[in-house]
Scaffold this motif. Structure first.
Motif, mmCIF file in Angstrom:
data_model
loop_
_atom_site.group_PDB
_atom_site.id
_atom_site.type_symbol
_atom_site.label_atom_id
_atom_site.label_comp_id
_atom_site.label_asym_id
_atom_site.label_seq_id
_atom_site.Cartn_x
_atom_site.Cartn_y
_atom_site.Cartn_z
ATOM 1 N N VAL A 112 37.291 30.784 40.825
ATOM 2 C CA VAL A 112 38.058 31.970 40.438
ATOM 3 C C VAL A 112 38.422 32.741 41.701
ATOM 4 N N ASP A 113 39.648 33.257 41.777
ATOM 5 C CA ASP A 113 40.081 34.037 42.940
ATOM 6 C C ASP A 113 40.252 35.522 42.621
ATOM 7 N N TYR A 114 40.735 35.785 41.408
ATOM 8 C CA TYR A 114 41.042 37.161 41.002
ATOM 9 C C TYR A 114 40.347 37.491 39.683
ATOM 10 N N VAL A 115 40.017 38.756 39.515
ATOM 11 C CA VAL A 115 39.495 39.220 38.227
ATOM 12 C C VAL A 115 40.286 40.471 37.847
ATOM 13 N N PHE A 116 40.801 40.477 36.631
ATOM 14 C CA PHE A 116 41.555 41.644 36.155
ATOM 15 C C PHE A 116 40.893 42.196 34.900
ATOM 16 N N LEU A 117 40.411 43.428 34.999
ATOM 17 C CA LEU A 117 39.872 44.136 33.830
ATOM 18 C C LEU A 117 40.864 45.243 33.481
ATOM 19 N N THR B 286 39.128 39.016 44.506
ATOM 20 C CA THR B 286 39.896 40.256 44.463
ATOM 21 C C THR B 286 39.798 40.768 43.033
ATOM 22 N N ALA B 287 39.294 41.972 42.876
ATOM 23 C CA ALA B 287 39.120 42.508 41.517
ATOM 24 C C ALA B 287 40.016 43.713 41.313
ATOM 25 N N TRP B 288 40.757 43.703 40.215
ATOM 26 C CA TRP B 288 41.580 44.849 39.834
ATOM 27 C C TRP B 288 41.018 45.419 38.543
ATOM 28 N N LEU B 289 40.472 46.611 38.628
ATOM 29 C CA LEU B 289 39.893 47.285 37.469
ATOM 30 C C LEU B 289 40.823 48.449 37.114
ATOM 31 N N VAL B 290 41.523 48.306 36.012
ATOM 32 C CA VAL B 290 42.592 49.250 35.699
ATOM 33 C C VAL B 290 42.368 49.885 34.323
ATOM 34 N N PRO B 291 41.948 51.159 34.304
ATOM 35 C CA PRO B 291 41.737 51.813 33.010
ATOM 36 C C PRO B 291 43.060 51.952 32.245
ATOM 37 N N GLY B 292 42.965 51.983 30.925
ATOM 38 C CA GLY B 292 44.161 52.057 30.092
ATOM 39 C C GLY B 292 44.816 53.425 30.084
ATOM 40 N N SER B 293 44.048 54.456 30.480
ATOM 41 C CA SER B 293 44.603 55.816 30.469
ATOM 42 C C SER B 293 43.750 56.700 31.376
ATOM 43 N N HIS B 294 44.258 57.901 31.613
ATOM 44 C CA HIS B 294 43.459 58.859 32.395
ATOM 45 C C HIS B 294 42.205 59.260 31.636
ATOM 46 N N GLU B 295 42.315 59.298 30.317
ATOM 47 C CA GLU B 295 41.135 59.663 29.532
ATOM 48 C C GLU B 295 40.030 58.615 29.722
ATOM 49 N N VAL B 296 40.412 57.349 29.717
ATOM 50 C CA VAL B 296 39.435 56.283 29.968
ATOM 51 C C VAL B 296 38.861 56.436 31.378
ATOM 52 N N GLU B 297 39.751 56.716 32.315
ATOM 53 C CA GLU B 297 39.342 56.918 33.706
ATOM 54 C C GLU B 297 38.303 58.048 33.794
ATOM 55 N N ASP B 298 38.577 59.155 33.115
ATOM 56 C CA ASP B 298 37.652 60.289 33.121
ATOM 57 C C ASP B 298 36.296 59.898 32.537
ATOM 58 N N LYS C 29 46.712 30.656 42.533
ATOM 59 C CA LYS C 29 45.392 31.296 42.429
ATOM 60 C C LYS C 29 44.962 31.431 40.965
ATOM 61 N N TYR C 30 43.647 31.477 40.783
ATOM 62 C CA TYR C 30 43.080 31.588 39.432
ATOM 63 C C TYR C 30 42.603 33.009 39.164
ATOM 64 N N ALA C 31 42.992 33.548 38.034
ATOM 65 C CA ALA C 31 42.548 34.890 37.652
ATOM 66 C C ALA C 31 41.822 34.829 36.311
ATOM 67 N N VAL C 32 40.597 35.345 36.276
ATOM 68 C CA VAL C 32 39.972 35.583 34.976
ATOM 69 C C VAL C 32 40.433 36.965 34.554
ATOM 70 N N SER C 33 41.109 37.005 33.412
ATOM 71 C CA SER C 33 41.820 38.209 33.028
ATOM 72 C C SER C 33 41.459 38.627 31.609
ATOM 73 N N THR C 34 41.238 39.929 31.429
ATOM 74 C CA THR C 34 40.909 40.425 30.087
ATOM 75 C C THR C 34 42.172 40.754 29.295
ATOM 76 N N SER C 35 43.326 40.359 29.807
ATOM 77 C CA SER C 35 44.594 40.676 29.148
ATOM 78 C C SER C 35 44.864 39.720 27.987
ATOM 79 N N ASN C 36 46.116 39.527 27.647
ATOM 80 C CA ASN C 36 46.438 38.848 26.394
ATOM 81 C C ASN C 36 47.258 37.573 26.517
#
Lengths: 464, 198
Positions: free
Chosen positions: A337-342, A370-382, A420-427
């Motif tokens: 795995v090279d990338y992880v996307f949450l 390389t990990a990209w952790l991206v909250p769905g909203s500012h509320e999630v971020e908070d 590159k390979y990404a394990v991704s929590t997307s759809n």
């Protein structure tokens, strides 16, 4: 006559039935974003039309926004232009606009529910196929094309033939490390990506009854990946508790009246479906995809099936494995795995970050990941910050980005490089979905976290 | 947007016998940044059609001069994935007016109907016959007759009928769209809306 949940909501929104044609279908809530709305507004302009009910439409920018330095001007002129068009069009027509930088900004299918715009029994559309997410609240919610966005803006209606009805029951107790994402990926792997085309799905059974709203949203979100227009779950106390006191939820007496009505939104005992499927929770393990559509998923401990064992053409199947650089009978465990996307409208909510943190706590991010952790909203971020999750992530070597669709569809700069390979929590794991030539393994936040700390595909149950 | 009338289309066809052709392949997300409906045909099947350096991939069917026409024949489950109408726009803008498949994804089918591209669903057997006819003779013509709801392989006379609801059929025959229809019932819509709780 006895009715399903779907019948009850659908039938109460039909303005006119056309003989031999579609129903004229009224839309309660309409979400728009920067990518699929500009041409619809252009259409209004060309026809000299106004927005009929601006208070029923909600705009947020998400598909095409950067996830770092959101306070700076957007670099890509085309993206900037699209964001400006959304703002201008919203202002011109009196539509609420949560643009980049707004406190309420975030992924449309995350901010809608968390602000109480979504409600049980509603009809909800958006020019985005993952609008099915809102079905988690007992709403009929589905994606539409831009021509239909124009219809909703100008008349609050679209023309839709009523879909057939399917019920999917999952009963029993989910095992350790098995999440709502795994339930959905398992169902899709059983039905294929076209198995529910033409149907609207109701999810039933104790697995969904026991799920949180976040989990239900993940499941309904992925309905489109088996071809269904949408999926829904009957509203219950979990739903009402989630919605109560949200900023735009009803208040006081109006709330009580609404809840009394929402409690009637259940499938009658003797109502029938065009198709009914039942699965057992104990058959589901953490899932991962190995191919180029979401139906190509297996339990993480399993091996990639032979072409002969799979429904569909051998040539298409082999093209898919070639693209992924995989072979029949390969084990998924241990794959590089090279990338992880949450993140994403599928898994960008607080529970997803809690799950991710539960695995990485006290461990370190694998160096080459390389990990990209991206909250769905500012509320999630908070919430991530308030709950101390950010500290756990930072300690393990991860950083948090700013809200948006990000690498789910890679319209912005969050692109996985070719090969590159990404394990991704997307759809979606379509060819090039996360960037030209990128290779996507769809999985739950737990599987993503396990890959992030070990650097390879790893069964999260070994780390729990 | 009202569109061209569709009556009888007689054309050669372009074969793309892959299954599950998703809308990300038809038009990748990075080409969705326009605010006008222009030029999407240039990026139709972008990543299958062009190398990284923008030179055409010779092996891809759209780059093969033997095949051309206004009909695209795809494999099963054509148009799955994203709701982006840009996929249908790209197909239209490239010059196709009809897509044939043994199975269509729902939203894509709707989008096509809304912009004047006719989705024709045929049986898997007939789909096979069309592919064979095209491979036998790339100049073979396919006749799509909307009024009579038939699709015919001109060379062999093999024919199948296809479904379309009568409302959409009338729209396509006349080049009307749904907004024309909905605009004419605004009063009825407003009365309906006034009766809603929320």
């Amino acid at each position: 006559m006895s009715k399903t949940l779907f019948d009850k909501v659908w039938d109460s929104h039909v303005v006119r039935k056309i003989e031999g044609g579609p129903d004229v279908f009224f839309i309660d809530r309409h979400f728009i974003h920067e990518v699929t709305s500009p041409v619809a507004f252009l259409g209004l302009k060309n026809r000299g039309l106004k927005v009929l009910y601006p208070e029923r439409t909600f705009a947020t920018a998400d598909h095409n926004t950067p996830t770092i330095n959101q306070h700076l001007p957007v670099q890509d002129p085309l993206s900037a232009n699209q964001l400006k068009a959304l703002e201008d069009n919203s202002n011109e027509h009196g539509i609420s606009h949560w643009g980049l930088g707004h406190r309420k900004n975030g992924i449309v299918h995350v901010v809608g529910p968390e602000n109480g715009i979504t409600f049980p029994g509603a009809t909800i559309v958006c020019g985005d196929s993952h609008t099915s997410t809102h079905g988690a609240f007992g709403a009929i919610a589905f994606g539409i094309g831009t021509s239909e966005v124009e219809m909703v803006l100008s008349t609050q209606c679209i023309m839709q033939p009523k879909p057939k009805k399917m019920r999917i029951n999952v009963n029993g107790q989910l095992g350790k490390g098995v999440t709502p994402k795994d339930v959905a990926l398992y169902i899709i792997s059983q039905l294929t990506t076209s198995g529910a085309t033409g149907y609207f799905v109701e999810y039933a059974g104790d697995v969904f009854e026991n799920m949180t709203m976040e989990g239900r949203m993940t499941v309904c979100n992925l309905s489109i990946e088996m071809g269904a227009r949408g999926g829904m779950i009957a509203p219950d106390e979990t739903t009402f508790t989630y919605l109560k006191d949200k900023p735009l939820s009803l208040k006081g007496e109006a709330w009580d009246t609404a809840v009394a009505h929402w409690k009637t939104l259940r499938t009658d005992d003797d109502a029938t479906f065009d198709k009914e499927l039942t699965f057992s929770a104990s058959d589901i393990e953490p899932m991962i995809t190995y191919g180029t559509n979401p139906g190509m998923g297996i339990g993480i401990s399993k091996h990639i099936p032979n072409a002969e064992a799979v429904e569909g053409g051998v040539a298409t199947y082999k093209k898919s494995l070639d693209y992924m650089g995989y072979h029949e009978n390969d084990s998924m465990i241990g794959k590089k795995v090279d990338y992880v996307f949450l993140g994403s409208c599928t898994n960008g909510r607080i529970e997803d970050f809690r799950a991710f943190a539960s695995i990485v706590k006290g461990k370190k991010k694998a160096e080459h990941i390389t990990a990209w952790l991206v909250p769905g909203s500012h509320e999630v971020e908070d919430q991530i910050k308030e709950e101390g999750i950010l500290d756990v992530l930072t300690e393990a070597g991860f950083a948090l980005r700013q809200p948006g669709c990000s690498a789910c569809l890679a319209m912005n700069d969050d692109k996985v490089p070719a090969g590159k390979y990404a394990v991704s929590t997307s759809n979606r794991n379509f060819e090039g979905r996360q960037g030209p030539g990128s290779r996507t393994l769809l999985a739950s936040p737990l599987v993503a976290a396990a890959a992030a700390v070990t650097g390879v595909v790893t069964d999260p149950r070994t780390l729990l | 947007m009202a569109y061209d009338k569709f009556n009888v289309l007689t054309s050669t066809a372009v074969p793309l016998p892959l299954e599950n052709v998703d809308t990300d392949q038809i038009i990748p997300a990075r080409f969705l940044k326009a605010t006008k409906r222009e030029g999407f045909g240039d990026n139709l099947f972008r990543d299958w059609r062009y190398n990284d350096d923008n030179t055409p991939k010779e092996s891809f069917v759209l780059n093969n001069p033997i095949y051309s026409g206004k009909i695209l024949v795809g494999g099963k489950n054509f148009g799955s994935g994203s709701s982006r109408e840009h996929a249908a726009w790209a197909i239209y803008d490239y010059g196709f007016r009809c897509v044939v498949s043994s199975f269509f994804a729902d939203i894509f089918r709707n989008n096509c109907l809304n912009i004047g591209v006719l989705p024709v669903q045929v049986s898997p057997e007939f789909s096979e016959q069309i592919f064979n006819a095209i491979y036998d003779d790339p100049n073979t013509e396919i006749v799509v007759d909307l009024q009579n709801q038939t699709i015919t392989i001109a060379a062999t006379g093999a024919q199948e009928s296809f479904d379309i609801n009568s409302y959409k059929k009338e729209n396509m025959l006349n080049g009307f769209d749904d907004i024309d229809y909905l605009q004419n019932m605004k009063g009825e819509i407003e009365t309906f809306a006034n009766g809603l709780l929320l």
